[in-house]
Design a protein around this motif. Structure first.
Motif, short mmCIF file in Angstrom:
data_model
loop_
_atom_site.label_atom_id
_atom_site.label_comp_id
_atom_site.label_asym_id
_atom_site.label_seq_id
_atom_site.Cartn_x
_atom_site.Cartn_y
_atom_site.Cartn_z
N TYR A 1 19.44 -5.93 35.84
CA TYR A 1 19.16 -7.28 35.32
C TYR A 1 20.41 -7.97 34.81
O TYR A 1 20.81 -9.00 35.32
CB TYR A 1 18.10 -7.23 34.21
CG TYR A 1 16.71 -7.01 34.76
CD1 TYR A 1 15.91 -8.08 35.17
CD2 TYR A 1 16.20 -5.72 34.92
CE1 TYR A 1 14.65 -7.87 35.70
CE2 TYR A 1 14.94 -5.51 35.46
CZ TYR A 1 14.17 -6.58 35.85
OH TYR A 1 12.93 -6.39 36.39
N TYR A 2 21.03 -7.40 33.77
CA TYR A 2 22.19 -8.06 33.16
C TYR A 2 23.47 -7.30 33.48
O TYR A 2 23.60 -6.14 33.11
CB TYR A 2 22.03 -8.14 31.64
CG TYR A 2 20.75 -8.79 31.19
CD1 TYR A 2 20.57 -10.16 31.36
CD2 TYR A 2 19.72 -8.04 30.61
CE1 TYR A 2 19.39 -10.78 30.96
CE2 TYR A 2 18.54 -8.65 30.20
CZ TYR A 2 18.38 -10.02 30.37
OH TYR A 2 17.21 -10.62 29.97
N PRO A 3 24.43 -7.94 34.14
CA PRO A 3 25.73 -7.28 34.34
C PRO A 3 26.39 -7.04 32.99
O PRO A 3 26.31 -7.88 32.09
CB PRO A 3 26.54 -8.31 35.15
CG PRO A 3 25.54 -9.27 35.69
CD PRO A 3 24.41 -9.29 34.74
N MET A 4 27.01 -5.89 32.82
CA MET A 4 27.75 -5.56 31.59
C MET A 4 29.18 -6.05 31.77
O MET A 4 30.07 -5.28 32.13
CB MET A 4 27.72 -4.06 31.33
CG MET A 4 26.34 -3.50 31.06
SD MET A 4 25.75 -3.81 29.38
CE MET A 4 26.68 -2.61 28.45
N ASN A 5 29.40 -7.34 31.54
CA ASN A 5 30.70 -7.92 31.83
C ASN A 5 31.76 -7.62 30.78
O ASN A 5 32.41 -8.52 30.25
CB ASN A 5 30.58 -9.44 32.03
CG ASN A 5 29.90 -9.79 33.34
OD1 ASN A 5 28.85 -10.41 33.36
ND2 ASN A 5 30.49 -9.40 34.45
N ASP A 6 31.93 -6.33 30.47
CA ASP A 6 33.03 -5.97 29.58
C ASP A 6 34.29 -5.72 30.41
O ASP A 6 34.27 -5.77 31.64
CB ASP A 6 32.66 -4.76 28.71
CG ASP A 6 32.22 -3.55 29.53
OD1 ASP A 6 32.53 -3.51 30.74
OD2 ASP A 6 31.59 -2.65 28.97
N GLU A 7 35.36 -5.41 29.73
CA GLU A 7 36.67 -5.27 30.40
C GLU A 7 36.64 -4.20 31.49
O GLU A 7 37.10 -4.41 32.62
CB GLU A 7 37.72 -4.92 29.34
CG GLU A 7 39.13 -5.30 29.75
CD GLU A 7 40.12 -5.10 28.62
OE1 GLU A 7 41.22 -4.61 28.93
OE2 GLU A 7 39.80 -5.40 27.45
#
Length: 371
Positions: free
Chosen positions: A317-323
């Motif tokens: 569902y939600y991309p984990m857009n961390d570094e």
């Protein structure tokens, strides 16, 4: 010559917009989806005469008149305004944070009193440069609001302690010094009367559709069916996870029919304490004002939403857009940029969190570019 001009992998909103625009240009398209229905995550199904948002609440909002006019050609939208309630144990607060919230929290009445209270708590925290999400939130709204309305919800949503999450996740928290419960600032907002599925149905009218069809079960075959492929699935899966897995959050839904007219009095109630295992309860009939009819239905449908850590095989569902994840995505994007006959789109293909209006805008930009 191949059988189709375009193979579209995924019958969600991105793929559907592309299929519609391609159809207008006389292109022959095939759209496949591994689910047993069209619409992706905006799919709505009728239960007990109520349009149920099967994959969580979807409220359309945009400030772009062109996008608003575009979606309104496929369905009539009502005047629904998103005004969620936050429940912390037995305390109720309005969202986004506004004068109603501050009055319930501290008894303050004027914007000046509310500002002073928040500034006092920010000063007490001594945070000068926030190093994580917790510090960022406290430096924006103070300790009380953070502890009751942000902390537990965030821990459930992301599956991590806010001290371990980067501060950029909440660069801003909506704080309004007015008595305004409208969650979005956008000019246009509403829910399609009759649900979202009808919109995607109309968009796919000129496109051949095959459901229960997994692209990866016969990738080579599908790749050879059309001149070009629009892929809206997970980009890392397309490349067989050669650079490792991208991370997502997933959701689990528990939907229940209740023998009562009105369960919670609002479409969305967020549960912000950590002890309650779900993040929110959605009562679907409120999206179309069905409790305000002269003869309201005697039943209602609610959905509890449980966030969870994604693992292969789960619905992302939600991309984990961390570094870390963004670095991995850039490697996949470099491969994608070299493709001559494959285009990537949508949340999963672009590894990017987007609301519905963003998805439609991106899809229309793409069609302008390639068609």
């Amino acid at each position: 010559m191949k059988e189709y001009d375009y193979l579209i992998v995924g019958a969600g909103i991105f793929g559907a917009v592309f299929a519609y625009e391609a159809g207008l240009k006389g292109k022959k398209c095939l759209c496949i989806d591994k689910r047993d229905h069209i619409g992706g995550n905006i799919y709505t199904k009728n239960m007990e005469g109520i349009n149920v948002h099967a994959y969580g609440a979807h409220i359309f909002h945009t400030s772009n008149k062109e996008i608003w006019d575009y979606v309104n050609t496929f369905a009539k939208f009502n005047r629904y305004t998103n005004s969620p309630i936050a429940r912390y144990h037995d305390e109720l607060y309005n969202m986004p944070f506004n004068m109603n919230t501050f009055h319930a929290m501290w008894g303050v009445i004027t914007p000046k009193e509310a500002r002073e209270k928040i500034e006092e708590q920010k000063k007490e925290s001594g945070i000068k440069e926030p190093k994580n999400l917790e510090e960022q939130a406290i430096s924006l709204v103070g300790k009380d609001i953070y502890e009751k309305l942000v902390k537990g919800y965030t821990m459930k949503q992301w599956g991590r302690d806010p001290k371990e999450l980067p501060s950029f996740i909440i660069k801003r928290l909506p704080v309004r010094y007015t008595y305004d419960n409208n969650y979005f600032n956008d000019k246009y907002q509403g829910i399609p009367e009759g649900g979202y599925t009808q919109i995607v149905e109309k968009m796919l009218e000129k496109c051949e559709v095959r459901l229960n069809t997994d692209f990866f079960e016969n990738k080579e075959y599908y790749m050879n069916l059309a001149d070009k492929v629009l892929f809206t699935g997970m980009i890392d899966e397309f490349y067989d996870y050669c650079y490792g897995y991208l991370e997502y959050r997933t959701l689990r839904f528990e939907t229940e029919v209740l023998d009562e007219e009105n369960y919670q009095g609002n479409a969305v109630v967020n549960y912000t304490d950590y002890q309650t295992p779900y993040t929110r309860i959605i009562e679907h009939k409120h999206f179309e004002f069905m409790c305000q009819n002269e003869n309201p239905l005697s039943k209602t449908v609610i959905t509890r939403e449980f966030p969870a850590t994604w693992k292969p095989g789960d619905e992302p569902y939600y991309p984990m857009n961390d570094e870390k994840n963004n670095e991995i995505y850039q490697k996949y994007k470099a491969l994608a940029d070299k493709e001559e006959n494959v285009i990537f789109g949508g949340r999963l293909g672009l590894y990017k969190y987007m609301d519905m209006h963003n998805v439609i805008e991106e899809a229309l930009k793409l069609t302008e570019k390639v068609l």
